[in-house]
Structures are given as structure tokens and as C-alpha cells.
Design a protein around this motif. Structure first.
Motif, PDB file in Angstrom:
ATOM      1  N   ALA A   1      -0.617   0.383  44.280  1.00 30.26           N
ATOM      2  CA  ALA A   1       0.012   0.799  44.225  1.00 30.26           C
ATOM      3  C   ALA A   1       1.838   0.389  43.966  1.00 30.26           C
ATOM      4  O   ALA A   1       2.480  -0.154  43.251  1.00 30.26           O
ATOM      5  CB  ALA A   1       0.445   2.055  45.156  1.00 30.26           C
ATOM      6  N   ILE A   2       1.551  -0.007  45.589  1.00 31.38           N
ATOM      7  CA  ILE A   2       2.787  -1.317  45.761  1.00 31.38           C
ATOM      8  C   ILE A   2       2.114  -2.643  45.214  1.00 31.38           C
ATOM      9  O   ILE A   2       3.940  -2.433  44.539  1.00 31.38           O
ATOM     10  CB  ILE A   2       2.719  -1.934  47.165  1.00 31.38           C
ATOM     11  CG1 ILE A   2       2.914  -0.669  48.088  1.00 31.38           C
ATOM     12  CG2 ILE A   2       3.484  -3.012  47.911  1.00 31.38           C
ATOM     13  CD1 ILE A   2       2.030  -0.826  49.803  1.00 31.38           C
ATOM     14  N   LEU A   3       1.768  -2.931  44.837  1.00 29.75           N
ATOM     15  CA  LEU A   3       1.541  -4.212  43.367  1.00 29.75           C
ATOM     16  C   LEU A   3       2.160  -4.369  42.254  1.00 29.75           C
ATOM     17  O   LEU A   3       3.268  -4.227  41.432  1.00 29.75           O
ATOM     18  CB  LEU A   3      -0.052  -5.136  43.714  1.00 29.75           C
ATOM     19  CG  LEU A   3       0.160  -5.657  44.722  1.00 29.75           C
ATOM     20  CD1 LEU A   3      -1.454  -6.424  44.668  1.00 29.75           C
ATOM     21  CD2 LEU A   3       1.192  -6.640  44.667  1.00 29.75           C
ATOM     22  N   SER A   4       1.784  -3.167  41.895  1.00 32.43           N
ATOM     23  CA  SER A   4       1.924  -2.592  40.032  1.00 32.43           C
ATOM     24  C   SER A   4       3.860  -1.660  40.151  1.00 32.43           C
ATOM     25  O   SER A   4       4.368  -2.719  39.364  1.00 32.43           O
ATOM     26  CB  SER A   4       0.866  -0.829  40.211  1.00 32.43           C
ATOM     27  OG  SER A   4      -0.271  -1.415  40.288  1.00 32.43           O
ATOM     28  N   ALA A   5       3.935  -1.125  41.524  1.00 32.58           N
ATOM     29  CA  ALA A   5       5.465  -1.028  41.312  1.00 32.58           C
ATOM     30  C   ALA A   5       6.574  -2.412  41.702  1.00 32.58           C
ATOM     31  O   ALA A   5       7.291  -2.267  41.014  1.00 32.58           O
ATOM     32  CB  ALA A   5       6.170   0.062  42.788  1.00 32.58           C
ATOM     33  N   LEU A   6       5.711  -3.347  42.292  1.00 34.40           N
ATOM     34  CA  LEU A   6       6.439  -4.640  42.076  1.00 34.40           C
ATOM     35  C   LEU A   6       6.439  -5.264  40.534  1.00 34.40           C
ATOM     36  O   LEU A   6       7.168  -5.922  40.343  1.00 34.40           O
ATOM     37  CB  LEU A   6       5.777  -5.227  43.507  1.00 34.40           C
ATOM     38  CG  LEU A   6       6.789  -6.552  43.439  1.00 34.40           C
ATOM     39  CD1 LEU A   6       8.159  -5.308  44.820  1.00 34.40           C
ATOM     40  CD2 LEU A   6       6.116  -6.863  44.868  1.00 34.40           C
TER      41      LEU A   6
ATOM     42  N   ILE B   1       0.114  -0.297  34.764  1.00 36.88           N
ATOM     43  CA  ILE B   1      -0.343  -1.902  35.157  1.00 36.88           C
ATOM     44  C   ILE B   1      -1.193  -1.449  36.246  1.00 36.88           C
ATOM     45  O   ILE B   1      -2.075  -1.977  37.053  1.00 36.88           O
ATOM     46  CB  ILE B   1       1.003  -1.921  35.786  1.00 36.88           C
ATOM     47  CG1 ILE B   1       2.493  -2.131  35.070  1.00 36.88           C
ATOM     48  CG2 ILE B   1       0.982  -3.463  37.029  1.00 36.88           C
ATOM     49  CD1 ILE B   1       3.035  -1.986  35.962  1.00 36.88           C
ATOM     50  N   ASP B   2      -1.285   0.178  37.457  1.00 34.46           N
ATOM     51  CA  ASP B   2      -2.105   0.098  38.128  1.00 34.46           C
ATOM     52  C   ASP B   2      -3.297   0.488  37.423  1.00 34.46           C
ATOM     53  O   ASP B   2      -4.559  -0.410  38.251  1.00 34.46           O
ATOM     54  CB  ASP B   2      -1.860   1.629  38.530  1.00 34.46           C
ATOM     55  CG  ASP B   2      -2.632   2.457  39.728  1.00 34.46           C
ATOM     56  OD1 ASP B   2      -2.789   1.303  40.976  1.00 34.46           O
ATOM     57  OD2 ASP B   2      -3.035   3.010  39.968  1.00 34.46           O
ATOM     58  N   MET B   3      -3.991   0.708  36.288  1.00 35.62           N
ATOM     59  CA  MET B   3      -5.162   1.027  35.783  1.00 35.62           C
ATOM     60  C   MET B   3      -5.832  -0.847  35.852  1.00 35.62           C
ATOM     61  O   MET B   3      -7.076  -1.050  35.923  1.00 35.62           O
ATOM     62  CB  MET B   3      -5.263   1.303  34.447  1.00 35.62           C
ATOM     63  CG  MET B   3      -5.244   2.505  34.710  1.00 35.62           C
ATOM     64  SD  MET B   3      -4.066   4.134  33.308  1.00 35.62           S
ATOM     65  CE  MET B   3      -5.021   3.968  31.465  1.00 35.62           C
ATOM     66  N   VAL B   4      -4.668  -1.923  35.728  1.00 40.16           N
ATOM     67  CA  VAL B   4      -5.420  -2.834  35.468  1.00 40.16           C
ATOM     68  C   VAL B   4      -5.438  -3.141  36.825  1.00 40.16           C
ATOM     69  O   VAL B   4      -6.672  -4.016  37.611  1.00 40.16           O
ATOM     70  CB  VAL B   4      -4.331  -4.349  34.379  1.00 40.16           C
ATOM     71  CG1 VAL B   4      -5.117  -5.589  34.121  1.00 40.16           C
ATOM     72  CG2 VAL B   4      -3.569  -2.993  33.521  1.00 40.16           C
ATOM     73  N   VAL B   5      -4.568  -3.489  37.657  1.00 38.50           N
ATOM     74  CA  VAL B   5      -4.628  -4.061  38.738  1.00 38.50           C
ATOM     75  C   VAL B   5      -5.365  -3.175  39.920  1.00 38.50           C
ATOM     76  O   VAL B   5      -5.699  -4.285  40.620  1.00 38.50           O
ATOM     77  CB  VAL B   5      -3.368  -3.429  39.834  1.00 38.50           C
ATOM     78  CG1 VAL B   5      -3.012  -4.607  41.165  1.00 38.50           C
ATOM     79  CG2 VAL B   5      -1.864  -4.622  39.056  1.00 38.50           C
ATOM     80  N   HIS B   6      -5.811  -2.144  39.914  1.00 37.90           N
ATOM     81  CA  HIS B   6      -6.701  -1.847  40.676  1.00 37.90           C
ATOM     82  C   HIS B   6      -8.058  -2.166  40.240  1.00 37.90           C
ATOM     83  O   HIS B   6      -9.339  -2.136  41.214  1.00 37.90           O
ATOM     84  CB  HIS B   6      -6.488   0.417  40.255  1.00 37.90           C
ATOM     85  CG  HIS B   6      -7.538   0.682  41.358  1.00 37.90           C
ATOM     86  ND1 HIS B   6      -7.915   0.418  42.662  1.00 37.90           N
ATOM     87  CD2 HIS B   6      -9.150   1.436  41.008  1.00 37.90           C
ATOM     88  CE1 HIS B   6      -8.861   0.847  43.085  1.00 37.90           C
ATOM     89  NE2 HIS B   6      -9.197   2.403  42.272  1.00 37.90           N
ATOM     90  N   LEU B   7      -8.259  -2.961  39.175  1.00 38.20           N
ATOM     91  CA  LEU B   7      -9.983  -3.521  38.507  1.00 38.20           C
ATOM     92  C   LEU B   7      -9.512  -4.167  39.808  1.00 38.20           C
ATOM     93  O   LEU B   7     -11.059  -4.640  40.374  1.00 38.20           O
ATOM     94  CB  LEU B   7      -9.842  -4.097  37.437  1.00 38.20           C
ATOM     95  CG  LEU B   7      -9.719  -3.287  35.982  1.00 38.20           C
ATOM     96  CD1 LEU B   7      -9.747  -4.092  35.221  1.00 38.20           C
ATOM     97  CD2 LEU B   7     -10.760  -2.519  36.210  1.00 38.20           C
ATOM     98  N   TRP B   8      -8.560  -5.530  40.282  1.00 36.65           N
ATOM     99  CA  TRP B   8      -9.128  -6.354  42.097  1.00 36.65           C
ATOM    100  C   TRP B   8      -8.773  -5.681  43.046  1.00 36.65           C
ATOM    101  O   TRP B   8      -9.202  -5.741  43.570  1.00 36.65           O
ATOM    102  CB  TRP B   8      -8.386  -7.236  41.404  1.00 36.65           C
ATOM    103  CG  TRP B   8      -8.413  -8.066  39.804  1.00 36.65           C
ATOM    104  CD1 TRP B   8      -9.772  -8.732  40.356  1.00 36.65           C
ATOM    105  CD2 TRP B   8      -7.826  -8.086  39.074  1.00 36.65           C
ATOM    106  NE1 TRP B   8      -9.914  -9.267  37.790  1.00 36.65           N
ATOM    107  CE2 TRP B   8      -8.305  -8.840  38.095  1.00 36.65           C
ATOM    108  CE3 TRP B   8      -6.531  -7.568  38.095  1.00 36.65           C
ATOM    109  CZ2 TRP B   8      -8.028  -9.267  36.712  1.00 36.65           C
ATOM    110  CZ3 TRP B   8      -6.916  -7.353  36.948  1.00 36.65           C
ATOM    111  CH2 TRP B   8      -7.014  -8.095  36.306  1.00 36.65           C
TER     112      TRP B   8
END
Ligand SMILES: Nc1ncnc2c1ncn2[C@@H]1O[C@H](COP(=O)(O)OP(=O)(O)OP(=O)(O)O)[C@@H](O)[C@H]1O
Ligand SMILES: [K+]
Ligand SMILES: [Mg+2]
Length: 676
Positions: free
Chosen positions: A612-617, A668-675
Motif C-alpha cells: 500500500a505504501i509503495l503503491s501510493a508512493l 499499482i497495488d495489484m502489480v506491486v503486491h505480486l512481489w
């Protein structure tokens, strides 16, 4: 600089902008933009924590910290890139201008001889001779001769223009080329102060200063940054009390998401691009403040002749009054015009020839020429035998004749009014105390004027036409063109009076002008647009110069100014709305694990706190380059009142600003959450 070069966002400009984005990382430079400076400081802290995890006790978080560092670095780089890109076109243009500024040799007149010296040694007041094929070595006024001059180096327009001694077409610009004949020029600037120097400094942004509006907005952005800084700093001990350990990189990420980085990153690009739009329109604005003022204009003062009408007022008919014959009217009209170099004066002689009349040439030998003046509204000649011949505005000539005890022919007014009610200008022709008749000067309203004035009205701008012409002609043209108000028989000082009156009522006023007698009014107006063809005095008094010398361009300049203000307002709204939405993405994520009840606030259903934090950033960073095209081009603009604009923008950019992050961060979260 032709239009193609001016519009092109070449690969070269982009490449240079990318390099500049790194150069601008220098904290001393960055300090000028406090919002981004805070981001840069945060980036540095996270970098240290990534590099020395042992020292900060941040082992095990290496991957996350590195990701935060990179995203923050790109946030700063994106903001720098926006500014560098906006500056790029101006810098490229400055380079082109500098190339035209090669050393020129000047033929300086010293006493009776001519000495060839480099143009850099010329001083104000020097006299130079420029012949066919030569470059004009500096800015100046033609004091003798007539020549056609190719000004494409500064205007991009290849058709040569006529420059001649006396009158409103006497100013020449250094670096332009004489294509025929020869002129004698008095230099008006010392080296380094020329128009081209000034243009280079302008497009290069060397003297760029923050405008009052920008400073005000910056203060607001700094205050918001400070508030969020306090919020975030105090959050840590509070969380600690609740038993939640908030890592510093997380707090920095939160801070960066909350402070207005979008507008902070794009603010100067918006200002520079606004100036650039004016420049590409071939208008040199002396400051960003002038462009902004144009966007806030309430009242616009316009000339009739040449601005609303085509201005090539041509004599089209000689009309006799009383018992006079048309032939005598034509004759005296011609005599009064032999030395009248105004377009009106020349057209009288042409009409005389066309109608097959003539005048005794020997009668005017040794006569004294009386030049046309806006104050007297007459021109003419004093013959050696003592007779005085005048032509001019009907009321002016009537007063002149009456003062000599003459009688006013009974049909004069009626015949004059007939011309005026058709929108034409009647000039009365008199010799001493006797009025012979009238000259019918024809002029036409430019097409599309009514639509333009309609647009200005929709923007809430009042238009006032100021003319030296009689009230009836003025009323006819005003009606035909659709201006809100007009002032007839106005002398140059009347223009200043109107401007002062409007300003006293709290209005911002724009006007155009080209003559020396326009200079005081151009200086008094909040936006003064001088014509490049005009006199040096007018250009110096104004805060904008139109290189194409098209007075009706003031209308477009106002539109560009409005667009600049709107773009800034829209993106500020968007930025702040955006930050509020990000709050809802990050805060629940931060507390979710410790306080499961916080999960109700996790409206977005984001993967994990870290993602969540990375996606917002990430969203916070990429929104900057995504909005660069809008910042550079300006938001789409439709003429309407400020109030309508405000509500429309609040709806689009406020609501859009709230919704966009929800959608963007979720994706973005949907992608980032994969990692993560
Ligand atoms: N060459 C001339 N000789 C004599 N009278 C002139 C000449 N040119 C203009 N006039 C008269 O003087 C008046 C004032 O001229 P002036 O140039 O000040 O204003 P204008 O051209 O009519 O209007 P505007 O202010 O819109 O340009 C004109 O309306 C006309 O009656
Ligand atoms: K932000
Ligand atoms: Mg005029």
C-alpha cells in the motif's frame, strides 16, 4: 527562429532536459522549491538507511528501503525534468538568437566622414549609415531615408517592412537586414541593452523571477508542507504509545504522499510554459507578472483605427459643400496633403489622380508643412502667399475656421454625418476662413471582431474603444464591432484618464499602442502591448511587444494569461485533492496490523501494508510526468466568467483529484503486491 523550430520539442531538448534533471539535484538549487527540497532531504535519509542498515538498525528492511529510496529519487527527478523541459524550448530559441548576434560592422558617421567600426563599439547617440544588403548594427531610430528591412531574424516573418524617418515606423532593430535603399540611423542603446539581448535574456529565463501569484501559492505550499511535517513527526510517538513501531522510511513515505508534491513539482514548469506560449505567439513579455496580469484583466482599451478596423483608411470621395465645386475640394485636399506622409494623406493624392484632377505644383513651393497631430486632429500647409490650408476632423476644422471669423456652410454637418453614420471618417477641407468640402475616408471593421468581443464579454472583460474620430463614426464602428463602450474625439491624454478611472475602481486594464504619444498610457496600463513597428518610446513603456505588430493580438494574450492562471489553479486543486486521497491509502495500511479495527478504513482493499505504501508512493511520483503535457500545454480553455470557471474546475480537478489516486493506487497495488 521559424515556426517549425519554435514548436518542435526535439529529441535534443528532451535529452538536455534529462541531463538537467540530475544537475538540478544540487540542494542549493533545490532549496528554491521548498516542497521538493523536503522530498530530496527525505530521499537522502532513506539512502543512508539503505546504505548503512547496521547503523540505523534497519536490517531486514533493505529491499523496502531501497524501493522507497528509488521512488523518492524519481519523484525529485520527475519534478526537475518538468522544469528543465519547460526551460528547454526557450534555451534552444536563445541559442538561435545568439547565432544571429554575430559581430556586425557599422558605418559610423564622424563629422563629414564615415568610419567602419565593430557594432560592439557603438554607443547610444551614435549615427550610422546602413545600405542595401547590410545588417543594422544596433537598435535605433531612422533619422534619414527610407528602406525596406528584413526582420525575419526576430519576427520569423520573411516579408520585408518599410522603415522611414519620422512618424511611427522609424524604429529599427539591430540584427535585421536592409534589403533595399539606404537609411541613416541614430543608435538608441548602449551595448548589451539591445532588443535582441533583451529577447535572449527573456527566452532563456535568465532574469526569471517568481511572480507575486507564484510567491503567494508557494507560501501556501510551504505552509501545507510544514503542517504535514508536524503531523508526521508527532505521529511516531503517538503510534509508539499504542505499541506500534513506525519505521522512519515509512514516515518519510507518508510525508511525501501528503505534501503537495504534484503542484510543487509542476509549478515552475507551468509558469515557464505560459511565458513560452506567449513567445511562440511572437509576443515578447518582459515578465511573467505581465502575462499573469493579462489573465486577470477586467477592462481592455482598444484603438479603433488599425485594431478594430483594418486601418488602411483610404480617401474614397471628395464632397463639395455650399456652392463649391468638387474640383476645388479635390485641389485643396491635395494641396493640404502634398507633404502629409500618413496613409490618409497619401490616399488623398492618389484619389485626386484617379479622379483626373491636379493642383498647381508651383503654388506649394517654399510652403511650410503642418504635420498631422492627434492633439490638433488636422494637417495641412501654410503657403508662401500667406494662405493657410487645412484638412482634419470636422469639429476641429470648424473651430479653426470659426476662430478666423469664417461661416460654417449649412450642409457641412449633414454631409459629414452621412459619412460618419456609414462608419467612414469625414475630413473637412478649408482654406483660411472658408470650408470647401469633405474627404470621405473609408475603413472597414476586421472580420470576426464581433465574435472576439463576445468571447471577451463571456470572460467578464469590458471593452472600450478609444478613438480620435467623431462620435457618429465611433458609434457606428462600435456597434458594428460589438464593443461595450466607446470614447470619441479622444486625445492621447484621454486614454490615460480612462485607464486611471478604471484602475481607481479596482480594475486591471490592458491596452495596445504604437505611437510615442501612447507611451504614457502604455506605462500606466497593467498590461501594455506595444507594436514592434512602433516607436522606441512606446516599446520601452510597454511590458509586452508584439513582433508581428498586430494590435488585436492583445485578445489572444489575455486568453493565454487566463489559461496560465487556470492551469495553475486546476493543478493545485488536483494536487491537494490527490494528497487527501493518498492519506486513506496509507494510514489504514500503517495501523492495520496493530489495530485490526482500522481495516474499515482500508476502503481500497490494498494487498499489504508495505505494498500500500509503495503503491501510493509510486502513484505520487508518476503523476508528475503524466501531468507534464497538461502543465506545458495548459488546460483546455473556454471563455467564461471567473465564477463559472472556478466551479467547473473544482468539479473536474477536485473530484478528479480525489478519484484518480483511488483507481491509480489500486491498479499499482495489484502489480506491486505480486512481489511485496
Ligand atoms: N493625416 C490626417 N490629416 C488630417 N486629419 C487627420 C489625419 N489623420 C486623421 N485625421 C483626423 O484626426 C482624427 C484623429 O486621428 P487619430 O489618429 O488621433 O485617431 P483615429 O485614427 O481616428 O482613431 P484611433 O485612435 O482609433 O486610431 C481622425 O479621426 C481624423 O478625423
Ligand atoms: K504528494
Ligand atoms: Mg490613429
Amino acid at each position: 527562429m521559424n515556426t517549425k523550430q519554435k514548436n518542435m520539442l526535439s529529441a535534443e531538448i528532451v535529452k538536455k532536459a534529462i541531463m538537467d534533471s540530475f544537475i538540478k539535484l544540487n540542494p542549493v538549487v533545490m532549496m528554491k522549491n521548498p516542497v521538493m527540497f523536503v522530498v530530496e532531504a527525505g530521499t537522502f535519509v532513506v539512502l543512508l538507511m539503505t546504505l548503512f542498515p547496521g547503523y540505523f538498525g534497519t536490517q531486514g528492511r533493505g529491499g523496502f528501503n531501497l524501493a522507497v529510496f528509488l521512488i523518492l529519487l524519481f519523484t525529485v527527478l520527475f519534478a526537475n525534468f518538468a522544469e528543465a523541459l519547460a526551460e528547454g524550448r526557450g534555451k534552444a530559441q536563445a541559442d538561435t538568437l545568439k547565432k544571429t548576434k554575430k559581430e556586425i560592422m557599422a558605418n559610423k558617421v564622424i563629422g563629414n566622414s564615415v568610419k567602419v567600426i565593430p557594432s560592439t563599439e557603438l554607443r547610444k547617440g551614435d549615427i550610422v549609415i546602413v545600405s542595401q544588403g547590410e545588417m543594422i548594427p544596433g537598435d535605433g531610430e531612422v533619422i534619414e531615408g527610407l528602406a525596406s528591412v528584413d526582420e525575419s531574424a526576430i519576427t520569423g516573418e520573411s516579408a520585408p517592412v518599410i522603415k522611414e524617418a519620422g512618424g511611427d515606423f522609424s524604429s529599427v532593430t539591430g540584427g535585421t537586414r536592409v534589403v533595399s535603399d539606404q537609411i541613416t540611423v541614430r543608435i538608441t542603446n548602449d551595448p548589451g541593452e539591445s532588443f535582441i539581448d533583451c529577447m535572449i535574456a527573456l527566452v532563456e529565463g535568465a532574469k526569471r523571477q517568481k511572480t507575486p501569484n507564484e510567491i503567494a501559492l508557494n507560501t501556501l505550499l510551504v505552509s501545507l508542507t510544514l503542517i504535514f511535517l508536524i503531523v508526521v513527526v508527532t505521529l511516531a510517538p503517538m503510534a509508539d504509545y499504542l505499541g506500534i513501531k513506525l519505521e522512519i522510511p515509512v514516515l518519510i513515505a507518508l510525508l511525501v504522499c501528503l505534501i503537495p508534491t504534484t503542484i510543487g513539482g509542476l509549478l515552475s514548469a507551468i509558469g515557464i510554459a505560459g511565458m513560452d506560449r506567449v513567445t511562440r505567439f511572437n509576443v515578447m513579455a518582459m515578465s511573467g507578472k505581465a502575462v499573469e496580469a493579462a489573465g486577470d484583466i477586467d477592462t481592455m482599451i482598444l484603438d479603433k483605427t488599425g485594431t478594430i478596423t483594418f486601418g488602411n483608411r483610404m480617401a474614397s470621395e471628395f464632397i463639395a459643400v455650399g456652392d463649391e465645386s468638387v474640383e476645388t475640394v479635390a485641389e485643396w485636399a491635395a494641396v493640404s496633403s502634398v507633404k502629409d506622409e500618413t496613409p490618409e494623406g497619401r490616399s488623398v493624392l492618389e484619389l485626386m489622380k484617379k479622379e483626373g484632377y491636379s493642383y498647381p505644383a508651383n503654388a506649394v513651393e517654399g510652403a511650410e508643412f503642418i504635420e498631422f497631430k492627434a492633439e490638433t486632429r488636422m494637417s495641412g500647409i501654410d503657403l508662401p502667399d500667406g494662405r493657410k490650408v487645412r484638412k482634419g476632423a470636422v469639429d476641429a476644422v470648424k473651430a479653426w475656421v470659426s476662430a478666423k471669423g469664417g461661416v460654417i456652410p449649412a450642409d457641412l454637418d449633414q454631409k459629414g454625418n452621412a459619412i460618419a453614420s456609414e462608419g467612414g471618417t469625414p475630413l473637412a477641407v478649408a482654406v483660411d476662413n472658408r470650408i470647401y468640402g469633405l474627404i470621405y475616408l473609408k475603413d472597414t471593421v476586421k472580420p470576426g471582431m464581433r465574435e472576439r468581443f463576445d468571447q471577451l464579454r463571456k470572460m467578464g472583460i469590458k471593452t472600450i474603444m478609444c478613438t480620435g474620430d467623431n462620435p457618429l463614426t465611433a458609434a457606428t464602428i462600435a456597434r458594428e464591432a460589438g464593443v461595450d463602450d466607446f470614447i470619441a474625439e479622444s486625445k492621447p491624454e484621454d486614454k490615460i484618464a480612462v485607464i486611471k478611472r478604471e484602475q481607481a475602481a479596482g480594475k486591471l486594464v490592458a491596452m495596445t499602442g504604437d505611437g510615442t504619444n501612447d507611451a504614457p498610457a502604455l506605462a500606466q496600463a497593467d498590461v501594455g502591448l506595444a507594436m514592434n513597428s512602433g516607436t522606441t518610446a512606446a516599446k520601452e513603456a510597454a511590458n509586452m511587444v508584439d513582433l508581428d505588430s498586430d494590435p488585436s493580438k492583445i485578445i489572444e494574450v489575455v486568453a493565454i494569461g487566463k489559461q496560465l492562471l487556470m492551469t495553475r489553479g486546476a493543478l493545485t486543486t488536483f494536487s491537494v485533492a490527490n494528497d487527501i486521497a493518498k492519506y486513506f491509502a496509507i494510514i489504514p495500511a500503517m495501523f492495520m496490523q496493530a489495530i485490526p479495527e482500522m481495516n474499515v478504513l482500508n476502503v481500497m482493499g490494498l494487498g499489504s501494508p508495505m505494498s500500500a505504501i509503495l503503491s501510493a508512493l509510486v502513484f505520487n511520483a508518476i503523476i508528475i510526468p503524466l501531468l507534464i503535457p497538461l502543465a506545458m500545454k495548459g488546460v483546455a480553455y473556454k471563455p467564461m466568467s471567473s465564477a463559472q470557471l472556478l466551479s467547473r474546475n473544482l468539479l473536474i480537478y477536485g473530484l478528479g483529484g480525489v478519484i484518480a489516486p483511488f483507481v491509480g493506487i489500486k491498479l499499482i497495488d495489484m502489480v506491486v503486491h505480486l512481489w511485496v
